[in-house]
Design a protein around this motif. Structure first.
Motif, PDB file in Angstrom:
ATOM      1  N   PHE A 143      82.433  67.305  16.527  1.00  0.00           N
ATOM      2  CA  PHE A 143      83.697  67.426  15.392  1.00  0.00           C
ATOM      3  C   PHE A 143      84.237  66.114  15.007  1.00  0.00           C
ATOM      4  O   PHE A 143      84.179  65.025  15.603  1.00  0.00           O
ATOM      5  N   ALA A 144      84.585  66.085  13.796  1.00  0.00           N
ATOM      6  CA  ALA A 144      85.413  64.869  13.434  1.00  0.00           C
ATOM      7  C   ALA A 144      86.636  65.447  12.572  1.00  0.00           C
ATOM      8  O   ALA A 144      86.552  66.197  11.789  1.00  0.00           O
ATOM      9  N   ALA A 145      87.920  65.206  12.794  1.00  0.00           N
ATOM     10  CA  ALA A 145      89.094  65.541  12.441  1.00  0.00           C
ATOM     11  C   ALA A 145      89.499  64.262  11.452  1.00  0.00           C
ATOM     12  O   ALA A 145      89.556  63.054  12.093  1.00  0.00           O
ATOM     13  N   GLU A 146      89.382  64.302  10.276  1.00  0.00           N
ATOM     14  CA  GLU A 146      89.614  63.104   9.267  1.00  0.00           C
ATOM     15  C   GLU A 146      90.699  63.483   8.425  1.00  0.00           C
ATOM     16  O   GLU A 146      90.980  64.721   7.902  1.00  0.00           O
ATOM     17  N   THR A 147      91.548  62.581   8.082  1.00  0.00           N
ATOM     18  CA  THR A 147      92.457  62.701   6.826  1.00  0.00           C
ATOM     19  C   THR A 147      91.977  62.126   5.590  1.00  0.00           C
ATOM     20  O   THR A 147      92.874  62.462   4.434  1.00  0.00           O
ATOM     21  N   GLU A 148      91.169  61.158   5.631  1.00  0.00           N
ATOM     22  CA  GLU A 148      90.657  60.599   4.346  1.00  0.00           C
ATOM     23  C   GLU A 148      89.198  60.193   4.443  1.00  0.00           C
ATOM     24  O   GLU A 148      88.791  60.108   5.654  1.00  0.00           O
ATOM     25  N   LYS A 149      88.458  59.842   3.239  1.00  0.00           N
ATOM     26  CA  LYS A 149      86.995  59.420   3.313  1.00  0.00           C
ATOM     27  C   LYS A 149      86.303  60.562   4.363  1.00  0.00           C
ATOM     28  O   LYS A 149      85.626  59.808   5.281  1.00  0.00           O
ATOM     29  N   VAL A 150      86.547  61.535   4.104  1.00  0.00           N
ATOM     30  CA  VAL A 150      86.186  62.516   5.247  1.00  0.00           C
ATOM     31  C   VAL A 150      84.569  62.484   5.596  1.00  0.00           C
ATOM     32  O   VAL A 150      84.360  62.364   6.848  1.00  0.00           O
ATOM     33  N   VAL A 151      83.772  62.460   4.525  1.00  0.00           N
ATOM     34  CA  VAL A 151      82.390  62.468   4.696  1.00  0.00           C
ATOM     35  C   VAL A 151      81.737  60.938   5.118  1.00  0.00           C
ATOM     36  O   VAL A 151      80.818  60.859   6.111  1.00  0.00           O
ATOM     37  N   GLU A 152      82.438  59.911   4.440  1.00  0.00           N
ATOM     38  CA  GLU A 152      82.178  58.775   4.761  1.00  0.00           C
ATOM     39  C   GLU A 152      82.498  58.233   6.492  1.00  0.00           C
ATOM     40  O   GLU A 152      81.280  57.779   7.161  1.00  0.00           O
ATOM     41  N   HIS A 153      83.611  58.699   6.871  1.00  0.00           N
ATOM     42  CA  HIS A 153      83.882  58.548   8.379  1.00  0.00           C
ATOM     43  C   HIS A 153      82.942  59.481   9.162  1.00  0.00           C
ATOM     44  O   HIS A 153      82.274  58.991  10.219  1.00  0.00           O
ATOM     45  N   ALA A 154      82.660  60.757   8.701  1.00  0.00           N
ATOM     46  CA  ALA A 154      81.782  61.538   9.754  1.00  0.00           C
ATOM     47  C   ALA A 154      80.357  61.113   9.548  1.00  0.00           C
ATOM     48  O   ALA A 154      79.783  61.384  10.761  1.00  0.00           O
ATOM     49  N   THR A 155      79.987  60.496   8.664  1.00  0.00           N
ATOM     50  CA  THR A 155      78.424  60.115   8.553  1.00  0.00           C
ATOM     51  C   THR A 155      78.403  58.830   9.575  1.00  0.00           C
ATOM     52  O   THR A 155      77.374  58.881  10.645  1.00  0.00           O
ATOM     53  N   ALA A 156      79.232  57.987   9.803  1.00  0.00           N
ATOM     54  CA  ALA A 156      79.387  57.106  10.378  1.00  0.00           C
ATOM     55  C   ALA A 156      79.691  57.433  12.051  1.00  0.00           C
ATOM     56  O   ALA A 156      79.016  56.882  12.708  1.00  0.00           O
ATOM     57  N   LYS A 157      80.331  58.229  12.177  1.00  0.00           N
ATOM     58  CA  LYS A 157      80.510  58.946  13.376  1.00  0.00           C
ATOM     59  C   LYS A 157      79.211  59.692  13.955  1.00  0.00           C
ATOM     60  O   LYS A 157      78.700  59.459  15.112  1.00  0.00           O
ATOM     61  N   ARG A 158      78.359  60.202  13.257  1.00  0.00           N
ATOM     62  CA  ARG A 158      77.076  60.885  13.572  1.00  0.00           C
ATOM     63  C   ARG A 158      76.290  59.981  14.266  1.00  0.00           C
ATOM     64  O   ARG A 158      75.723  59.847  15.256  1.00  0.00           O
ATOM     65  N   ALA A 159      75.983  58.610  13.426  1.00  0.00           N
ATOM     66  CA  ALA A 159      75.339  57.491  13.703  1.00  0.00           C
ATOM     67  C   ALA A 159      75.857  56.983  15.128  1.00  0.00           C
ATOM     68  O   ALA A 159      75.041  56.723  16.072  1.00  0.00           O
ATOM     69  N   ARG A 160      77.241  56.784  15.390  1.00  0.00           N
ATOM     70  CA  ARG A 160      77.873  56.094  16.368  1.00  0.00           C
ATOM     71  C   ARG A 160      77.787  56.866  17.682  1.00  0.00           C
ATOM     72  O   ARG A 160      77.386  56.333  18.748  1.00  0.00           O
TER      73      ARG A 160
END
Ligand code: C5P
Length: 216
Positions: A143-160
């Motif tokens: 899961f990723a809780a984001e307040t901005e650039k939600v998809v961009e941050h989540a995509t990076a988190k998936r890889a990381r």
């Protein structure tokens, strides 16, 4: 009669916050109601999965048919996750505290100087650890809780993190502790934007997606 779609499958879900003690009366925590994770555990059980729910400190009822393991700290959660393996799918919804303090046995007194500095050490990343474990479940979801650039941050988190899917929460509104959730599902195939839904509906739709994925 057809068996339920997740019959014979083992699922592991983490939910809630973790509490990291500072002294006997204080702790560090992230904000998490546990509602979404508990709903997902319940939805997976309703589809016939054998579900272990590793729950941080929350006062929520255990969903029907779910095996619950209560933990306080991130390290306890990591151990409980390890003990629940093997699993076909893991859904890591918990808001794990990133740091812990070297806890003291006695209460820290304000009038005796209090805390000048609180040295923090980083907690294990349970999701990242599970993703590269030799006992990795076939489907690992973060899961990723984001307040901005939600998809961009989540995509990076998936890889990381090395997980298969990221369920990205837009928490810029009133999602925290609230009844509804608006999510974007990030997979290897791209991004699905789901409409704003009640957390129970998000859980049922995600459980169905998991069943579809594990069926082939
Ligand atoms: O890095 P971040 O905390 O934003 O990542 C969130 C995702 O990673 C969630 O799925 C959460 O359950 C998981 N996580 C974890 N162990 C940690 C930190 C996060 O499993 N120590």
């Amino acid at each position: 009669e057809n068996p339920p779609p997740l019959a014979g499958k083992r699922a592991l879900v983490t939910a809630g916050p973790t509490h990291e003690p500072i002294d006997p009366v204080r702790y560090i925590a992230n904000r998490s109601s546990g509602k979404q994770g508990f709903a997902i555990a319940g939805a997976l059980a309703a589809l016939g999965a054998d579900v272990t729910l590793v729950a941080g400190p929350v006062s929520l009822a255990t969903p029907p048919g779910v095996r619950r393991v209560n933990v306080e700290t991130a390290r306890e959660m990591a151990a409980a996750v390890e003990a629940a393996l093997p699993a076909d799918v893991a859904v890591m919804v918990a808001a794990v505290a990133d740091w812990r303090a070297e806890a003291t046995a006695q209460k820290i007194k304000k009038d005796k100087g209090g805390i000048d500095a609180l040295p923090l050490v980083e907690n294990p990343d349970i999701l990242a650890g599970l993703s590269k474990s030799p006992r990795r479940p076939r489907l690992v979801i973060g899961f990723a809780a984001e307040t901005e650039k939600v998809v961009e941050h989540a995509t990076a988190k998936r890889a990381r993190k090395g997980c298969d899917w990221i369920v990205a929460n837009d928490v810029s509104g009133d999602v925290m502790g609230g009844a509804d959730n608006r999510i974007h599902l990030v997979t290897h195939g791209g991004v699905e934007d789901w409409p704003k839904m009640e957390k129970g509906a998000v859980a049922r739709r995600l459980a169905q997606r998991i069943a579809d994925e594990l069926s082939h």
